[in-house]
Design an enzyme around this catalytic site. Sequence first.
Site, PDB file in Angstrom:
ATOM      1  N   GLY A 137      -0.554   5.006  -1.248  1.00  0.00           N
ATOM      2  CA  GLY A 137      -1.627   5.730  -0.567  1.00  0.00           C
ATOM      3  C   GLY A 137      -1.101   6.945   0.183  1.00  0.00           C
ATOM      4  N   GLN A 138      -2.001   7.561   0.966  1.00  0.00           N
ATOM      5  CA  GLN A 138      -1.664   8.822   1.647  1.00  0.00           C
ATOM      6  C   GLN A 138      -0.482   8.643   2.604  1.00  0.00           C
ATOM      7  OE1 GLN A 138      -4.328  10.200   4.675  1.00  0.00           O
ATOM      8  NE2 GLN A 138      -3.683  12.322   4.531  1.00  0.00           N
TER       9      GLN A 138
ATOM     10  N   GLY B  56       0.838  -1.206   0.000  1.00  0.00           N
ATOM     11  CA  GLY B  56       0.000   0.000   0.000  1.00  0.00           C
ATOM     12  C   GLY B  56       0.867   1.247   0.000  1.00  0.00           C
TER      13      GLY B  56
ATOM     14  N   TYR C 174     -15.138  -0.471   9.237  1.00  0.00           N
ATOM     15  CA  TYR C 174     -13.697  -0.214   9.337  1.00  0.00           C
ATOM     16  C   TYR C 174     -13.226  -0.378  10.783  1.00  0.00           C
ATOM     17  CZ  TYR C 174      -9.523   2.883   9.187  1.00  0.00           C
ATOM     18  OH  TYR C 174      -8.266   3.443   9.282  1.00  0.00           O
TER      19      TYR C 174
ATOM     20  N   ASP D  17      -0.873  -7.320  -4.814  1.00  0.00           N
ATOM     21  CA  ASP D  17      -2.176  -7.300  -4.144  1.00  0.00           C
ATOM     22  C   ASP D  17      -1.968  -7.832  -2.723  1.00  0.00           C
ATOM     23  OD1 ASP D  17      -4.665  -7.867  -3.138  1.00  0.00           O
ATOM     24  OD2 ASP D  17      -5.338  -9.039  -4.878  1.00  0.00           O
TER      25      ASP D  17
ATOM     26  N   ASP E 104       2.115  -1.870  -4.424  1.00  0.00           N
ATOM     27  CA  ASP E 104       0.702  -1.483  -4.359  1.00  0.00           C
ATOM     28  C   ASP E 104       0.001  -2.172  -5.524  1.00  0.00           C
ATOM     29  OD1 ASP E 104      -1.771  -0.011  -3.949  1.00  0.00           O
ATOM     30  OD2 ASP E 104      -0.578   1.496  -2.923  1.00  0.00           O
ATOM     31  N   ILE E 105      -1.353  -2.065  -5.550  1.00  0.00           N
ATOM     32  CA  ILE E 105      -2.075  -2.647  -6.697  1.00  0.00           C
ATOM     33  C   ILE E 105      -2.073  -1.718  -7.901  1.00  0.00           C
ATOM     34  CG2 ILE E 105      -3.628  -4.326  -5.600  1.00  0.00           C
ATOM     35  CD1 ILE E 105      -5.728  -2.047  -5.541  1.00  0.00           C
ATOM     36  N   ARG E 106      -1.595  -0.477  -7.683  1.00  0.00           N
ATOM     37  CA  ARG E 106      -1.474   0.468  -8.803  1.00  0.00           C
ATOM     38  C   ARG E 106      -0.199   1.278  -8.597  1.00  0.00           C
ATOM     39  NH1 ARG E 106      -2.905   5.301  -6.158  1.00  0.00           N
ATOM     40  NH2 ARG E 106      -3.852   4.727  -4.194  1.00  0.00           N
TER      41      ARG E 106
HETATM   42  C1  AKB Z   1     -10.663   7.555   8.379  1.00  0.00           C
HETATM   43  O1  AKB Z   1     -11.197   8.675   8.465  1.00  0.00           O
HETATM   44  O2  AKB Z   1     -11.269   6.535   8.047  1.00  0.00           O
HETATM   45  C2  AKB Z   1      -9.191   7.440   8.732  1.00  0.00           C
HETATM   46  C3  AKB Z   1      -8.983   7.036  10.153  1.00  0.00           C
HETATM   47  C4  AKB Z   1      -9.275   7.988  11.238  1.00  0.00           C
HETATM   48  O3  AKB Z   1      -8.566   5.946  10.406  1.00  0.00           O
HETATM   49  N1  AKB Z   1      -8.532   8.672   8.447  1.00  0.00           N
END
Ligand code: AKB
Length: 312
Positions: A12-13, A9, A143, A53, A35-37
């Site tokens: 990413g950011q 990854g 998440y 991946d 990364d995948i891209r």
């Molecule tokens: C999100 O907003 O999902 C993330 C986090 C706080 O883990 N930036």
Amino acid sequence: MQKPILILGACGQIGTELTMELRNKYGRESVIASDIREGNNSLMESGPFELLDATNYEAIENVVMHYEIDEVYLMAAMLSATAEKFPMRAWNLNMGSLFNILNLAREGKISKIFWPSSIAVFGPNTPKDDTPQSTIMEPSTVYGISKQSGERWCEYYFKKFGVDVRSVRYPGLISWKTMPGGGTTDYAVEIYHDALKKGSYQSFLDKETRLPMMYMDDAIRATISLMESPAENLTIRSSYNLGSMSFTPNEVAKSIQKHIPDFTISYAPDFRQQIADSWPSSIDDTPARKDWGWQPGFDLDQTTVEMLENLK
Ligand code: AKB
């Protein structure tokens, strides 16, 4: 000499800046980005890259064997807002990738892991202010559930199999090099872009929604510092609370107005408001300070200066 590191990854950011910083520190050939891209030009030109991946165990194992990888930073994940739209994809990515890395370490193929957790592990019943390291954790997002489960598995693999896994609970991260994607705290990056481009911003979180936040330089420093700490200093193998600043959309707007007086903000809360309302307002990170000397460096006004200067 630093043994080879693999970043999953990397585009990413967080991954982009982490890869660049590790390459500065340990040399370009010691840090394999994947990364995948493909990522941005500066990342792609700064050292080795593999299309990979994070849910494919065999593919990761091949790269680990090929480069004789010693440490893995697993930065691939689906963030809070996107995960609400694709629950099963989020679960499969967030958990599948973690198990791949934990199992590689358990089999002795790698020796150290960094895996990011998040303030999303907390939920609506958690004390909101100065949220302690150990407290009620009843996450109400896909998440958050995946991050909380991940923390339990990290601690389990450490205790049961001696896997050297290290983790922090990142707050919302603010950076100018790479945009975040699919998070609830993304407004705190978008606002700076729109302030410079349009002179105004419509926030998807309400005026007084206070969340824990951090400037990316601090987040990268914390990550590397935890990974370099002697194992015997670490008392937490689930994930460390990591505090810095806390602010509301209204307060960022005021901070921006110190440099762009005509900047205006309006509010149109959407489904992300409910996610934000379930998270802490501020974080108590005493164990991180005690165990490995964590100290944040940037406050809101310093972050604003950095963001506006660099985005200009
Ligand atoms: C999100 O907003 O999902 C993330 C986090 C706080 O883990 N930036």
